[in-house]
Write a protein that holds these residues in place. Structure first.
Motif, PDB file in Angstrom:
ATOM      1  N   LEU A  80       0.814  -1.229   0.000  1.00  9.72           N
ATOM      2  CA  LEU A  80       0.000   0.000   0.000  1.00  9.72           C
ATOM      3  C   LEU A  80       0.845   1.277   0.000  1.00  9.72           C
ATOM      4  O   LEU A  80       0.614   2.155  -0.833  1.00  9.72           O
ATOM      5  N   PRO A  81       1.829   1.417   0.910  1.00 10.66           N
ATOM      6  CA  PRO A  81       2.648   2.646   0.849  1.00 10.66           C
ATOM      7  C   PRO A  81       3.419   2.791  -0.455  1.00 10.66           C
ATOM      8  O   PRO A  81       3.590   3.898  -0.964  1.00 10.66           O
ATOM      9  N   LEU A  82       3.858   1.665  -1.020  1.00 11.04           N
ATOM     10  CA  LEU A  82       4.566   1.734  -2.295  1.00 11.04           C
ATOM     11  C   LEU A  82       3.633   2.199  -3.409  1.00 11.04           C
ATOM     12  O   LEU A  82       4.039   2.970  -4.282  1.00 11.04           O
ATOM     13  N   GLY A  83       2.386   1.795  -3.354  1.00 11.02           N
ATOM     14  CA  GLY A  83       1.406   2.263  -4.333  1.00 11.02           C
ATOM     15  C   GLY A  83       1.178   3.760  -4.232  1.00 11.02           C
ATOM     16  O   GLY A  83       1.084   4.459  -5.244  1.00 11.02           O
ATOM     17  N   VAL A  84       1.111   4.266  -3.006  1.00 12.70           N
ATOM     18  CA  VAL A  84       0.946   5.710  -2.801  1.00 12.70           C
ATOM     19  C   VAL A  84       2.179   6.449  -3.324  1.00 12.70           C
ATOM     20  O   VAL A  84       2.069   7.483  -3.994  1.00 12.70           O
ATOM     21  N   LEU A  85       3.363   5.914  -3.036  1.00 14.16           N
ATOM     22  CA  LEU A  85       4.605   6.517  -3.531  1.00 14.16           C
ATOM     23  C   LEU A  85       4.637   6.531  -5.059  1.00 14.16           C
ATOM     24  O   LEU A  85       5.000   7.546  -5.671  1.00 14.16           O
ATOM     25  N   MET A  86       4.230   5.431  -5.664  1.00  9.37           N
ATOM     26  CA  MET A  86       4.226   5.359  -7.122  1.00  9.37           C
ATOM     27  C   MET A  86       3.262   6.371  -7.729  1.00  9.37           C
ATOM     28  O   MET A  86       3.573   6.999  -8.745  1.00  9.37           O
ATOM     29  N   PHE A  87       2.107   6.546  -7.122  1.00  9.90           N
ATOM     30  CA  PHE A  87       1.161   7.524  -7.633  1.00  9.90           C
ATOM     31  C   PHE A  87       1.751   8.925  -7.536  1.00  9.90           C
ATOM     32  O   PHE A  87       1.664   9.719  -8.480  1.00  9.90           O
ATOM     33  N   GLY A  88       2.364   9.243  -6.410  1.00 10.88           N
ATOM     34  CA  GLY A  88       2.988  10.561  -6.246  1.00 10.88           C
ATOM     35  C   GLY A  88       4.106  10.794  -7.241  1.00 10.88           C
ATOM     36  O   GLY A  88       4.214  11.865  -7.838  1.00 10.88           O
ATOM     37  N   LEU A  89       4.946   9.793  -7.434  1.00  9.08           N
ATOM     38  CA  LEU A  89       6.049   9.929  -8.394  1.00  9.08           C
ATOM     39  C   LEU A  89       5.541  10.054  -9.830  1.00  9.08           C
ATOM     40  O   LEU A  89       6.099  10.805 -10.629  1.00  9.08           O
ATOM     41  N   SER A  90       4.471   9.338 -10.127  1.00  9.71           N
ATOM     42  CA  SER A  90       3.904   9.426 -11.471  1.00  9.71           C
ATOM     43  C   SER A  90       3.282  10.809 -11.708  1.00  9.71           C
ATOM     44  O   SER A  90       3.424  11.384 -12.797  1.00  9.71           O
ATOM     45  N   LEU A  91       2.613  11.330 -10.694  1.00  9.87           N
ATOM     46  CA  LEU A  91       2.082  12.694 -10.817  1.00  9.87           C
ATOM     47  C   LEU A  91       3.203  13.714 -10.982  1.00  9.87           C
ATOM     48  O   LEU A  91       3.082  14.648 -11.786  1.00  9.87           O
ATOM     49  N   LEU A  92       4.289  13.521 -10.256  1.00 11.45           N
ATOM     50  CA  LEU A  92       5.438  14.419 -10.373  1.00 11.45           C
ATOM     51  C   LEU A  92       6.037  14.349 -11.786  1.00 11.45           C
ATOM     52  O   LEU A  92       6.348  15.384 -12.382  1.00 11.45           O
ATOM     53  N   ALA A  93       6.185  13.147 -12.308  1.00 10.56           N
ATOM     54  CA  ALA A  93       6.716  12.990 -13.667  1.00 10.56           C
ATOM     55  C   ALA A  93       5.793  13.634 -14.695  1.00 10.56           C
ATOM     56  O   ALA A  93       6.249  14.259 -15.650  1.00 10.56           O
ATOM     57  N   LEU A  94       4.493  13.501 -14.474  1.00  7.67           N
ATOM     58  CA  LEU A  94       3.520  14.117 -15.397  1.00  7.67           C
ATOM     59  C   LEU A  94       3.613  15.643 -15.341  1.00  7.67           C
ATOM     60  O   LEU A  94       3.587  16.310 -16.368  1.00  7.67           O
ATOM     61  N   ALA A  95       3.754  16.176 -14.147  1.00  9.11           N
ATOM     62  CA  ALA A  95       3.857  17.632 -14.003  1.00  9.11           C
ATOM     63  C   ALA A  95       5.163  18.157 -14.613  1.00  9.11           C
ATOM     64  O   ALA A  95       5.189  19.241 -15.193  1.00  9.11           O
ATOM     65  N   ARG A  96       6.241  17.386 -14.521  1.00 13.71           N
ATOM     66  CA  ARG A  96       7.535  17.821 -15.053  1.00 13.71           C
ATOM     67  C   ARG A  96       7.604  17.702 -16.564  1.00 13.71           C
ATOM     68  O   ARG A  96       8.407  18.378 -17.196  1.00 13.71           O
ATOM     69  N   SER A  97       6.787  16.831 -17.135  1.00 13.99           N
ATOM     70  CA  SER A  97       6.840  16.662 -18.595  1.00 13.99           C
ATOM     71  C   SER A  97       6.061  17.790 -19.222  1.00 13.99           C
ATOM     72  O   SER A  97       6.088  18.183 -20.262  1.00 13.99           O
TER      73      SER A  97
END
Length: 122
Positions: free
Chosen positions: A105-122
């Motif tokens: 579960l925490p890894l899933g939350v981390l992955m969602f946050g990192l994916s949102l960050l990557a989307l915002a940076r692109s």
């Protein structure tokens, strides 16, 4: 020739943004299906199918990052980010199959946050 190269680079970057957006959406849907997993009989099937789609979206992200990097000769940093994310997705699948929710579960939350960050940076 320069216009054609610039246009191709722009097209590759839009494919990269699309791949990241798809990945982010699939991770969000995995969170929704995890809630259904706890409350309904079909949640496990939905979450299992979603895991396969999310993993495929992570592989698509790697492909898009390589295509955006190689022809234009840009920075390989997005490729490393995509490969790191694929490694996290692999760990997530293994932890889910092993039924280790304290890390899954925490890894899933981390992955969602990192994916949102990557989307915002692109």
């Amino acid at each position: 020739m320069l216009t054609r190269t610039t246009e191709r680079r722009r097209h590759d970057l839009s494919f990269l943004r699309l791949a990241i957006a798809l990945q982010t959406l699939t991770i969000f849907l995995q969170a929704v299906s995890a809630g259904l997993l706890l409350t309904s009989s079909y949640g496990e099937t939905l979450h299992s199918a979603g895991a396969r789609v999310m993993y495929g979206a992570s592989m698509l992200y790697v492909l898009a990052a390589v295509l955006a990097w190689k022809p234009g000769g840009g920075s390989p940093r997005p490729v490393w980010h995509a490969c790191g994310f694929l490694a996290l997705a692999s760990a997530q699948v293994v932890l889910g199959i092993a039924h280790v929710p304290s890390v899954h579960l925490p890894l899933g939350v981390l992955m969602f946050g990192l994916s949102l960050l990557a989307l915002a940076r692109s």
